[in-house]
Design an enzyme around this catalytic site. Structure first.
Site, mmCIF file in Angstrom:
data_model
loop_
_atom_site.group_PDB
_atom_site.id
_atom_site.type_symbol
_atom_site.label_atom_id
_atom_site.label_comp_id
_atom_site.label_asym_id
_atom_site.label_seq_id
_atom_site.Cartn_x
_atom_site.Cartn_y
_atom_site.Cartn_z
ATOM 1 N N ARG A 1 -2.498 8.249 33.548
ATOM 2 C CA ARG A 1 -3.335 7.766 32.456
ATOM 3 C C ARG A 1 -4.677 7.264 33.002
ATOM 4 O O ARG A 1 -4.709 6.542 33.997
ATOM 5 C CB ARG A 1 -2.644 6.607 31.725
ATOM 6 C CG ARG A 1 -1.220 6.909 31.237
ATOM 7 C CD ARG A 1 -1.211 7.616 29.910
ATOM 8 N NE ARG A 1 0.136 7.997 29.512
ATOM 9 C CZ ARG A 1 0.941 7.214 28.786
ATOM 10 N NH1 ARG A 1 0.527 6.024 28.395
ATOM 11 N NH2 ARG A 1 2.149 7.633 28.446
ATOM 12 N N ARG B 1 0.378 -2.107 33.504
ATOM 13 C CA ARG B 1 -0.418 -0.997 32.991
ATOM 14 C C ARG B 1 -1.192 -0.401 34.157
ATOM 15 O O ARG B 1 -2.012 -1.074 34.772
ATOM 16 C CB ARG B 1 -1.378 -1.463 31.899
ATOM 17 C CG ARG B 1 -2.099 -0.321 31.195
ATOM 18 C CD ARG B 1 -3.098 -0.844 30.176
ATOM 19 N NE ARG B 1 -2.438 -1.579 29.117
ATOM 20 C CZ ARG B 1 -1.947 -1.026 28.004
ATOM 21 N NH1 ARG B 1 -2.027 0.279 27.828
ATOM 22 N NH2 ARG B 1 -1.373 -1.754 27.084
ATOM 23 N N GLU C 1 6.195 -2.293 25.648
ATOM 24 C CA GLU C 1 6.928 -1.049 25.374
ATOM 25 C C GLU C 1 7.408 -0.355 26.648
ATOM 26 O O GLU C 1 6.649 -0.189 27.597
ATOM 27 C CB GLU C 1 6.011 -0.117 24.576
ATOM 28 C CG GLU C 1 6.575 1.263 24.327
ATOM 29 C CD GLU C 1 5.869 2.318 25.161
ATOM 30 O OE1 GLU C 1 6.577 3.167 25.738
ATOM 31 O OE2 GLU C 1 4.628 2.286 25.244
ATOM 32 N N SER D 1 8.935 4.791 23.670
ATOM 33 C CA SER D 1 8.503 5.116 22.310
ATOM 34 C C SER D 1 9.374 6.252 21.824
ATOM 35 O O SER D 1 9.412 7.320 22.444
ATOM 36 C CB SER D 1 7.029 5.540 22.279
ATOM 37 O OG SER D 1 6.190 4.425 22.236
ATOM 38 N N ARG E 1 7.538 -0.956 33.561
ATOM 39 C CA ARG E 1 7.704 -2.282 32.948
ATOM 40 C C ARG E 1 9.140 -2.768 33.049
ATOM 41 O O ARG E 1 9.385 -3.971 32.980
ATOM 42 C CB ARG E 1 7.233 -2.240 31.492
ATOM 43 C CG ARG E 1 5.714 -2.069 31.393
ATOM 44 C CD ARG E 1 5.229 -1.771 30.015
ATOM 45 N NE ARG E 1 3.779 -1.597 29.995
ATOM 46 C CZ ARG E 1 3.096 -1.152 28.968
ATOM 47 N NH1 ARG E 1 3.741 -0.824 27.838
ATOM 48 N NH2 ARG E 1 1.789 -1.022 29.029
#
Length: 422
Positions: A252, A267, A339, A342, A381
């Site tokens: 990302r 992140r 999160e 998802s 996470r």
């Protein structure tokens, strides 16, 4: 991609649904319909001109007839060029529209998300707890400094017991999905523009992806590869549902440097993930969604970690998805939920883009499959949550029992390298 026929025939229904997630100023269905009207008129005119040219070509080739044929041919080429431009513009406008939210998905952004399930209790500490960065550093699980030296901010390097713990998590996920009858794939991590289009990342989200000079992009999520596995295929209806899971590193552009609390692994630019993906008959779509939710729940419950599941409002769902639940792990140092999975249903949105169809054995007709995906799970996470939720007063960390069989016996409790072994 939305069905153009649906946009034309159910314009107000489509508008009402899209306004759950879009600003009215960004929604112009009339422009799409007008472009499609123009396209249809051009096609009709061109067919008429071609028919006239064919008729004239059967007459005696006098100089006048030859001149008329040339004039008609030039006119047809102009029409073809104009039609191509209209179709390209129309395709772009329709492709940029997000999916229609499911009827039970509320409008608005994340402020309207709703927690619908909670597992366990928030951990309470009778001592001053440490965040995952301090724990990972003191236990020599992650080397942040050398990763930054190698690749820049937003990266980390697993070392020693940390690398083994990461691999144990992935092994735990692989075993779970294999036993559930999902087929394991390890696909390429670089994808073509066609693949990014099918997943819904193009054309609108090009700048969110890493691109090579050969116009290949690094996958941002394993869903991008899996959704293309059956692209341009007609599947046997009797073979559905097809259930897969894949391992990949995900990449990302976005990272957490702009938010101090999202430091460490919360992140970053690269992380590991196992992804579940299902191709199914439209009638089974809801059932498959529930199955993916249950799979993700079982995985985190098996680790004994406190988490919640939130039903996302329309504006917080990914553009390609009609419905999404986020499974969110609790991080004590941030006092918020983040999160780790998802779970999403794209309906036929991705299948239309990738031309993934099935032949109905009862009718013999072809229809678009529904595609669904869910992280099963992302580790970046979960790893911090394990450290923070299971930390002890002496700075050690108790590893969840579900991971014990994947680790050496002396790593079932992680202790500071400088500490004494019991």
């Amino acid at each position: 991609m939305l069905d153009l026929k649906l946009i034309r025939e159910e314009t107000e229904l489509v508008r009402s649904a899209l306004l759950k997630r879009m600003d009215p100023a960004d929604l112009d269905l009339e422009k799409i319909i007008t472009l499609d009207d123009d396209r249809r008129r051009l096609i009709a005119t061109m067919e008429e001109k071609k028919a006239q040219r064919n008729k004239n070509s059967k007459t005696k080739p006098t100089p006048e007839v030859i001149a008329r044929l040339k004039e008609e041919g030039d006119h047809i080429r102009v029409l073809e060029k104009e039609l191509s431009a209209k179709e390209e513009e129309l395709q772009l406008l329709v492709a940029e529209l997000p999916n229609l939210p499911a009827p039970d998905v509320v409008s608005g952004g994340k402020e309207n998300n709703e927690a619908i399930y909670t597992f366990g209790r928030k951990p309470e500490f009778s001592f001053k707890f440490r965040d995952h960065v301090e724990l990972a550093t003191s236990l020599k699980l992650i080397d942040y400094e050398r990763a930054v030296k190698m690749s820049g901010s937003g990266f980390w390097c697993y070392t020693g017991a940390g690398a083994l713990l990461e691999w144990a998590l992935l092994s735990y996920f692989v075993d779970f999905h294999t036993q559930n009858g999902y087929r394991f794939l390890i696909p390429p991590f670089l994808l073509s523009e066609d693949s990014a289009y099918t997943s819904g990342h193009l054309p609108k989200f090009r700048d969110d992806l890493y691109w090579t000079q050969d116009k290949l992009c690094l996958n941002a999520t394993s869903e991008m590869m899996l959704g293309n596995y059956h692209r341009d295929e007609i599947l046997a209806g009797g073979d559905l549902p097809l259930k897969y899971f894949a391992y990949s590193s995900c990449f990302r552009r976005e990272a957490g440097s702009y938010r101090q609390e999202e430091r460490g692994m919360v992140r970053g630019h690269q992380f590991n993930k196992i992804e579940m993906f299902i191709f199914c008959h439209p009638e089974d779509s809801g059932q498959m969604f529930d199955e993916l939710v249950d799979n993700a729940k079982q995985l985190v419950e098996g680790l004994g970690l406190h988490f919640q599941i939130s039903k996302l409002a329309a504006g917080d769902c990914s553009a390609a998805m009609t419905k999404t639940y986020d499974l969110e792990i609790f991080l004590p140092s941030m006092d918020i939920y983040k999160e780790v999975s998802s779970i999403s249903n794209a309906g036929d949105y991705q299948a239309r883009r990738g031309q993934v169809r099935f032949k109905d054995p009862a009718t013999g007709q072809n229809g678009f499959v529904h595609t669904l995906n869910a992280s099963g799970l992302a580790t970046s996470r979960l790893f911090p949550a394990i450290l923070e939720q299971n930390q002890q007063p002496d700075g050690s960390v108790i590893i969840p029992r579900a991971l014990h069989k994947y680790l050496p016996a002396d790593l079932r409790i992680l202790k500071s390298v400088s500490g004494k072994k019991k």
